[in-house]
Design a protein around this motif. Structure first.
Motif, PDB file in Angstrom:
ATOM      1  N   ASN A  71       0.855  -1.185   0.000  1.00 49.21           N
ATOM      2  CA  ASN A  71       0.000   0.000   0.000  1.00 49.21           C
ATOM      3  C   ASN A  71       0.896   1.241   0.000  1.00 49.21           C
ATOM      4  O   ASN A  71       1.674   1.423  -0.916  1.00 49.21           O
ATOM      5  N   GLY A  72       0.830   2.092   1.008  1.00 47.97           N
ATOM      6  CA  GLY A  72       1.651   3.300   1.044  1.00 47.97           C
ATOM      7  C   GLY A  72       2.895   3.175   1.893  1.00 47.97           C
ATOM      8  O   GLY A  72       3.482   4.177   2.286  1.00 47.97           O
ATOM      9  N   VAL A  73       3.320   1.960   2.191  1.00 52.12           N
ATOM     10  CA  VAL A  73       4.498   1.730   3.031  1.00 52.12           C
ATOM     11  C   VAL A  73       5.610   1.123   2.179  1.00 52.12           C
ATOM     12  O   VAL A  73       5.369   0.213   1.388  1.00 52.12           O
ATOM     13  N   PHE A  74       6.835   1.636   2.373  1.00 52.04           N
ATOM     14  CA  PHE A  74       7.995   1.122   1.651  1.00 52.04           C
ATOM     15  C   PHE A  74       8.992   0.575   2.659  1.00 52.04           C
ATOM     16  O   PHE A  74       9.329   1.239   3.641  1.00 52.04           O
ATOM     17  N   ASP A  75       9.475  -0.632   2.423  1.00 52.68           N
ATOM     18  CA  ASP A  75      10.526  -1.247   3.238  1.00 52.68           C
ATOM     19  C   ASP A  75      11.606  -1.759   2.301  1.00 52.68           C
ATOM     20  O   ASP A  75      11.305  -2.284   1.229  1.00 52.68           O
ATOM     21  N   VAL A  76      12.847  -1.612   2.720  1.00 48.57           N
ATOM     22  CA  VAL A  76      13.952  -2.174   1.944  1.00 48.57           C
ATOM     23  C   VAL A  76      14.863  -2.941   2.891  1.00 48.57           C
ATOM     24  O   VAL A  76      15.088  -2.532   4.034  1.00 48.57           O
ATOM     25  N   ALA A  77      15.335  -4.075   2.405  1.00 47.45           N
ATOM     26  CA  ALA A  77      16.285  -4.903   3.138  1.00 47.45           C
ATOM     27  C   ALA A  77      17.490  -5.131   2.235  1.00 47.45           C
ATOM     28  O   ALA A  77      17.382  -5.087   1.013  1.00 47.45           O
ATOM     29  N   VAL A  78      18.642  -5.371   2.850  1.00 44.30           N
ATOM     30  CA  VAL A  78      19.840  -5.740   2.109  1.00 44.30           C
ATOM     31  C   VAL A  78      20.072  -7.215   2.341  1.00 44.30           C
ATOM     32  O   VAL A  78      20.022  -7.691   3.478  1.00 44.30           O
ATOM     33  N   ILE A  79      20.307  -7.935   1.263  1.00 43.44           N
ATOM     34  CA  ILE A  79      20.584  -9.369   1.350  1.00 43.44           C
ATOM     35  C   ILE A  79      22.029  -9.569   0.917  1.00 43.44           C
ATOM     36  O   ILE A  79      22.398  -9.273  -0.215  1.00 43.44           O
ATOM     37  N   TYR A  80      22.852 -10.024   1.853  1.00 46.48           N
ATOM     38  CA  TYR A  80      24.265 -10.258   1.579  1.00 46.48           C
ATOM     39  C   TYR A  80      24.485 -11.711   1.202  1.00 46.48           C
ATOM     40  O   TYR A  80      24.043 -12.610   1.911  1.00 46.48           O
ATOM     41  N   MET A  82      23.203 -13.679  -0.785  1.00 50.65           N
ATOM     42  CA  MET A  82      21.947 -14.430  -0.944  1.00 50.65           C
ATOM     43  C   MET A  82      21.609 -15.271   0.288  1.00 50.65           C
ATOM     44  O   MET A  82      20.936 -16.294   0.175  1.00 50.65           O
ATOM     45  N   ALA A  83      22.065 -14.826   1.470  1.00 43.41           N
ATOM     46  CA  ALA A  83      21.804 -15.614   2.667  1.00 43.41           C
ATOM     47  C   ALA A  83      21.468 -14.755   3.891  1.00 43.41           C
ATOM     48  O   ALA A  83      20.583 -15.098   4.659  1.00 43.41           O
ATOM     49  N   ASP A  84      22.154 -13.663   4.072  1.00 46.91           N
ATOM     50  CA  ASP A  84      22.032 -12.855   5.279  1.00 46.91           C
ATOM     51  C   ASP A  84      21.191 -11.615   4.979  1.00 46.91           C
ATOM     52  O   ASP A  84      21.628 -10.721   4.261  1.00 46.91           O
ATOM     53  N   ARG A  85      19.982 -11.552   5.534  1.00 44.19           N
ATOM     54  CA  ARG A  85      19.033 -10.467   5.248  1.00 44.19           C
ATOM     55  C   ARG A  85      18.998  -9.488   6.418  1.00 44.19           C
ATOM     56  O   ARG A  85      18.799  -9.885   7.559  1.00 44.19           O
ATOM     57  N   LYS A  86      19.176  -8.185   6.132  1.00 48.74           N
ATOM     58  CA  LYS A  86      19.135  -7.140   7.148  1.00 48.74           C
ATOM     59  C   LYS A  86      18.153  -6.061   6.729  1.00 48.74           C
ATOM     60  O   LYS A  86      18.197  -5.583   5.590  1.00 48.74           O
ATOM     61  N   GLU A  87      17.271  -5.664   7.652  1.00 48.14           N
ATOM     62  CA  GLU A  87      16.384  -4.538   7.377  1.00 48.14           C
ATOM     63  C   GLU A  87      17.258  -3.294   7.208  1.00 48.14           C
ATOM     64  O   GLU A  87      18.193  -3.074   7.973  1.00 48.14           O
ATOM     65  N   PHE A  88      16.948  -2.481   6.192  1.00 48.80           N
ATOM     66  CA  PHE A  88      17.831  -1.370   5.854  1.00 48.80           C
ATOM     67  C   PHE A  88      17.158  -0.009   6.013  1.00 48.80           C
ATOM     68  O   PHE A  88      17.725   0.898   6.609  1.00 48.80           O
ATOM     69  N   TYR A  89      15.957   0.168   5.467  1.00 46.68           N
ATOM     70  CA  TYR A  89      15.306   1.473   5.510  1.00 46.68           C
ATOM     71  C   TYR A  89      13.806   1.290   5.310  1.00 46.68           C
ATOM     72  O   TYR A  89      13.375   0.330   4.684  1.00 46.68           O
ATOM     73  N   SER A  90      13.035   2.240   5.856  1.00 39.71           N
ATOM     74  CA  SER A  90      11.593   2.156   5.744  1.00 39.71           C
ATOM     75  C   SER A  90      10.987   3.552   5.829  1.00 39.71           C
ATOM     76  O   SER A  90      11.517   4.414   6.520  1.00 39.71           O
ATOM     77  N   PHE A  91       9.891   3.764   5.109  1.00 40.12           N
ATOM     78  CA  PHE A  91       9.115   4.989   5.260  1.00 40.12           C
ATOM     79  C   PHE A  91       7.693   4.716   4.794  1.00 40.12           C
ATOM     80  O   PHE A  91       7.423   3.704   4.155  1.00 40.12           O
TER      81      PHE A  91
END
Length: 171
Positions: A71-80, A82-91
């Motif tokens: 909807n109106g929410v954006f989330d981005v994660a970084v995947i290192y 192809m195994a280690d996923r970290k939340e990166f930024y959101s608004f």
């Protein structure tokens, strides 16, 4: 019902990562010098430390962003690696003041006029794809200023943005 779009974007290795890798190689070379000139035990320890650093850095160089629009929410994660996923930024939509194409005169003018504008680049950093880059101008709650978050949108993501951020997108 939620409207959901996901996009995976491979990130180019950053200059700081190349510099760190060069530093790890220098540590390995120093270890070889220490083996030859000082002490084998110390030299082996230095080489092992350099090899470990090179391994860790090489794993971080293989990264991709995962954009998720709900909807109106954006989330981005970084995947290192192809195994280690970290939340990166959101608004969310309420933080967005306006959305400008990266190459537009309006955004380039904003960059030149506002010296205090903070820019967060969350793209592949591939300059050939700048036509699909968009600057999301956000209220920065930490500094009471404005931050420009640069995203590289696929056609599907852009359609989602046009629907849920329709009053804020400018051309």
């Amino acid at each position: 019902m939620d409207n959901y779009v996901e996009q995976i974007l491979k990130r180019k290795p950053q200059k700081t990562q190349f510099a760190a890798m060069a530093g790890a190689v220098v540590v390995i070379l120093v270890g070889i010098w220490v083996i030859l000139c000082v002490s084998m035990n110390i030299g082996i320890a230095v080489i092992a430390a350099g090899a470990f650093l090179a391994y860790v850095i090489s794993q971080r160089m293989k990264a991709e962003y995962e954009y998720v629009f709900t909807n109106g929410v954006f989330d981005v994660a970084v995947i290192y690696n192809m195994a280690d996923r970290k939340e990166f930024y959101s608004f969310d939509e309420s933080q967005v003041l306006r959305i400008l194409p990266y190459n537009s005169e309006k955004f380039q003018n904003e960059l030149s006029v506002n010296a205090e504008l903070s820019v967060k680049n969350i793209t592949s950093e591939d300059r050939e794809k700048q036509d699909s880059w968009y600057a999301f101008m956000l209220n920065n709650s930490r500094s009471d200023g404005i931050i420009a978050v640069i995203l590289e949108l696929s056609e599907k993501s852009l359609e989602h943005v046009k629907v849920f951020f329709k009053n804020k997108i400018e051309t």
